[in-house]
Design a protein around this motif. Structure first.
Motif, short mmCIF file in Angstrom:
data_model
loop_
_atom_site.label_atom_id
_atom_site.label_comp_id
_atom_site.label_asym_id
_atom_site.label_seq_id
_atom_site.Cartn_x
_atom_site.Cartn_y
_atom_site.Cartn_z
N ARG A 26 -1.88 2.36 9.22
CA ARG A 26 -0.99 2.53 8.14
C ARG A 26 -1.42 2.12 6.81
NH1 ARG A 26 3.14 1.41 12.02
NH2 ARG A 26 3.05 -0.52 11.50
N LYS A 27 -1.96 0.85 6.88
CA LYS A 27 -2.85 0.45 5.64
C LYS A 27 -3.62 1.13 4.96
CE LYS A 27 -4.67 -4.03 3.79
NZ LYS A 27 -4.75 -5.39 4.11
N GLN A 28 -4.63 1.78 6.00
CA GLN A 28 -5.74 2.66 5.73
C GLN A 28 -5.18 4.07 4.85
OE1 GLN A 28 -8.02 3.24 9.16
NE2 GLN A 28 -9.38 1.28 8.87
N ASP A 29 -4.04 4.29 5.56
CA ASP A 29 -3.55 5.58 5.12
C ASP A 29 -2.99 5.41 3.62
OD1 ASP A 29 -2.54 8.25 5.34
OD2 ASP A 29 -0.62 7.56 5.27
N ARG A 30 -2.40 4.45 3.26
CA ARG A 30 -1.92 4.00 2.14
C ARG A 30 -2.96 3.71 0.96
NH1 ARG A 30 1.99 -0.03 4.81
NH2 ARG A 30 3.75 1.32 5.30
N ALA A 31 -4.12 3.68 1.20
CA ALA A 31 -5.37 3.13 0.45
C ALA A 31 -5.68 4.42 0.02
CB ALA A 31 -6.20 2.20 1.28
#
Length: 63
Positions: free
Chosen positions: A14-19
């Protein structure tokens, strides 16, 4: 048979997707446009110019 979008299930995913900003995803383009006060086409151009990184896109739109 309908295909579904695979969603990130782990916190890291999720964190990578938000980046990233997916220039082809209307909802992400609209979100960035509202957030930065720029047009959707300006967001798409920024993604095309600097890549998908949200930090770089926002920096480009802040000019």
């Amino acid at each position: 048979m309908a295909t579904t979008k695979k969603t990130a299930k782990t916190p890291r995913g999720r964190k990578q997707d938000r980046a990233r900003v997916a220039g082809g995803q209307g909802h992400e383009v609209r979100y960035e446009a509202r957030k930065t006060g720029r047009s959707a086409s300006a967001v798409k151009k920024a993604v095309k110019k600097v890549g998908k990184s949200r930090k770089r896109v926002e920096k480009r739109l802040a000019r």
